[in-house]
Structure formats: C-alpha cells, structure tokens
Design a protein around this motif. Sequence first.
Motif, PDB file in Angstrom:
ATOM      1  N   VAL A  21       0.652  -1.206   0.030  1.00 12.23           N
ATOM      2  CA  VAL A  21       0.108   0.045  -0.080  1.00 12.23           C
ATOM      3  C   VAL A  21       0.834   1.248   0.015  1.00 12.23           C
ATOM      4  N   LYS A  23      -0.041   4.499  -0.673  1.00 11.54           N
ATOM      5  CA  LYS A  23      -0.469   5.708  -0.766  1.00 11.54           C
ATOM      6  C   LYS A  23       0.156   6.646  -0.043  1.00 11.54           C
ATOM      7  N   ASN A  44      -5.736   4.362  -2.648  1.00 12.02           N
ATOM      8  CA  ASN A  44      -6.970   4.681  -2.168  1.00 12.02           C
ATOM      9  C   ASN A  44      -7.648   6.035  -2.648  1.00 12.02           C
ATOM     10  N   ILE A  65      -8.147   0.323  -3.396  1.00  6.22           N
ATOM     11  CA  ILE A  65      -8.742  -0.087  -1.995  1.00  6.22           C
ATOM     12  C   ILE A  65      -9.253   0.959  -1.310  1.00  6.22           C
ATOM     13  N   MET A 149     -13.206  -8.344   0.901  1.00 10.32           N
ATOM     14  CA  MET A 149     -12.523  -7.436   1.429  1.00 10.32           C
ATOM     15  C   MET A 149     -13.047  -7.151   3.037  1.00 10.32           C
ATOM     16  N   MET A 151     -12.121  -5.134   7.013  1.00 13.13           N
ATOM     17  CA  MET A 151     -11.085  -4.400   7.715  1.00 13.13           C
ATOM     18  C   MET A 151     -11.662  -4.628   9.073  1.00 13.13           C
ATOM     19  N   MET A 193      -3.776  -6.086   7.485  1.00 16.82           N
ATOM     20  CA  MET A 193      -2.917  -4.802   7.297  1.00 16.82           C
ATOM     21  C   MET A 193      -1.679  -5.122   8.181  1.00 16.82           C
ATOM     22  N   SER A 194      -1.061  -3.643   8.159  1.00 12.35           N
ATOM     23  CA  SER A 194       0.337  -3.656   8.952  1.00 12.35           C
ATOM     24  C   SER A 194       0.004  -4.347  10.572  1.00 12.35           C
ATOM     25  N   ARG A 209      -2.667  -6.295   2.678  1.00 10.06           N
ATOM     26  CA  ARG A 209      -2.551  -5.007   2.387  1.00 10.06           C
ATOM     27  C   ARG A 209      -1.772  -4.287   3.118  1.00 10.06           C
TER      28      ARG A 209
HETATM   29  C1  LIG Z   1      -3.942   2.299   4.123  1.00 10.08           C
HETATM   30  C2  LIG Z   1      -4.761   1.253   4.053  1.00 10.08           C
HETATM   31  C3  LIG Z   1      -4.242  -0.013   4.268  1.00 10.08           C
HETATM   32  C4  LIG Z   1      -2.621  -0.306   4.847  1.00 10.08           C
HETATM   33  O1  LIG Z   1      -2.659   0.191   6.133  1.00 10.08           O
HETATM   34  P1  LIG Z   1      -1.298  -0.039   7.067  1.00 10.08           P
HETATM   35  O2  LIG Z   1      -1.827   0.112   8.395  1.00 10.08           O
HETATM   36  O3  LIG Z   1      -0.331   1.312   6.589  1.00 10.08           O
HETATM   37  O4  LIG Z   1      -0.510  -1.225   6.553  1.00 10.08           O
HETATM   38  C5  LIG Z   1      -4.765  -1.349   3.987  1.00 10.08           C
HETATM   39  N1  LIG Z   1      -5.949  -1.446   3.394  1.00 10.08           N
HETATM   40  C6  LIG Z   1      -6.667  -0.054   3.381  1.00 10.08           C
HETATM   41  C7  LIG Z   1      -8.198  -0.217   2.872  1.00 10.08           C
HETATM   42  C8  LIG Z   1      -6.192   1.070   3.617  1.00 10.08           C
HETATM   43  O5  LIG Z   1      -6.722   2.161   3.533  1.00 10.08           O
END
Ligand SMILES: *Cc1c(COP(=O)(O)O)cnc(C)c1O
Length: 218
Positions: A21, A23, A44, A65, A149, A151, A193-194, A209
């Motif tokens: 990612v 961005k 994004n 994303i 997907m 989060m 994610m991270s 991601r």
């Molecule tokens: C920014 C973002 C990520 C990555 O986030 P990190 O915490 O920097 O790894 C992953 N998915 C989405 C949808 C994001 O907006």
Amino acid sequence: MDIYRKILNEIKQRHAALVLVTKTKGIDVISEFYNMGHRDFGENKVQELMSKYEALPKDISWHFIGHLQKNKVKYISPFISLIHSVDSIELISEINERALKNNRTIDILLEIKIAAEQTKYGLSMDNCLDLLENPLLKTLKNVRICGLMGMATYTDAIETVSDEFHNLKIFFDHLKNKYFSDQESFSELSMGMSGDYHLALDEGSTMVRIGSLILGER
Ligand SMILES: *Cc1c(COP(=O)(O)O)cnc(C)c1O
C-alpha cells in the motif's frame, strides 16, 4: 528492504499475496520495489493513482482499496487490476458500463463490514446477500466478483480481531458454496494490514494489504 523480504516470505509461505500500500508515497518509493520485482501496489485515491499510473511501468497491477465514487470509475477503468472496496449494486453497474466501454472485464471484491466500530463503507452481510440475489447482477457481465475484503476493528484486543476475520472467512465459504461453487475466480479474501496481518493469515486471508510496516509511517 529486509523487513519487506521477511514479510513477503511469511506471506508466501501462507500461500497469500502482498499488496504493497503506497498511498502518500512517491514514485521513487514504488520504483524501488518495482525494480526488486514487486508488481502489486495499492492506492486509495483516484487522482493520486492516476498520476502514479501515468509515471510508472504499465505492467504494474494496481489495486484500488479506498472508497470509490461512481463518477470516478471512468478514470481507473482502463487499467485497474482489482477494486477491493465495492459496496453497492449501483457501483457495480457503473464499473460494468466502464469495463464494457474499455472492452474488458474488471475484477472486484465486495467490501464487508466486520468491525465493531461504526464505519461508513462496506456492506453488512445481509446487504451483501441481497446484492447477490439482485437479478440485475446477472446482467453485469463485464464485472467479475473475485471475493471479499474486510477491515477489522482497530484494537489491541487480539481475540476481537481474530473473531472478525474468522467470521469473514466463514461468510466467504458460505458465499462460495451458495453462489460461486462453479467459479474458480471467486477465491480471494483480502484481509490483514500492518497491525493484524498475522491474525488475518491465520484465519485464511489470501491477500494482505500492508503499507506502514514496510514503508514507514505516513
Ligand atoms: C491504508 C490502508 C491499508 C494499509 O494500512 P497499513 O496500516 O499502513 O498497513 C490497508 N487497507 C486499506 C483499505 C487502507 O486504506
């Protein structure tokens, strides 16, 4: 670079893929990873993606994303590799129209709300089922739904995050059986994610991601 290789190895051992990612990061940063062989990058914001797309090699697979407005689909439709954040039939319909104009099929994931916190975007599981039952969907032949997907809640509570990923995997398997059993392309579960990618891989993620853990704070 060491952290990139370490994380990439972990992810590959779990038979998953890494979307880097990028961005807010510059062309120079993306080029550095491109030159090491990386091809999957996530952005994004449409405008930011467009300027990077124009400046960088054309064999990059760009992943969208972020929240995608209908009126901006036309900009990314010629080249986007996978849109992770699709959450309405209206948006699918627009993507289909733009895909047709470009004589291609666009791959998408449906974004599902799994976090406890109030989030603006994403489908509830019930709304996702309604979407899949919508007769209009079958007519949108230039869009291919490749998976889901999600989060997780932003929290240190490991069990909460694991439960959310676990529930998404169960929902994915349910949809696979009910609607996509004859479609091999319905195979992607974009989660992690991270801060939570280990948990996501444990629960069956096929695509993580990751930004800040590899590229530093934004
Ligand atoms: C920014 C973002 C990520 C990555 O986030 P990190 O915490 O920097 O790894 C992953 N998915 C989405 C949808 C994001 O907006």
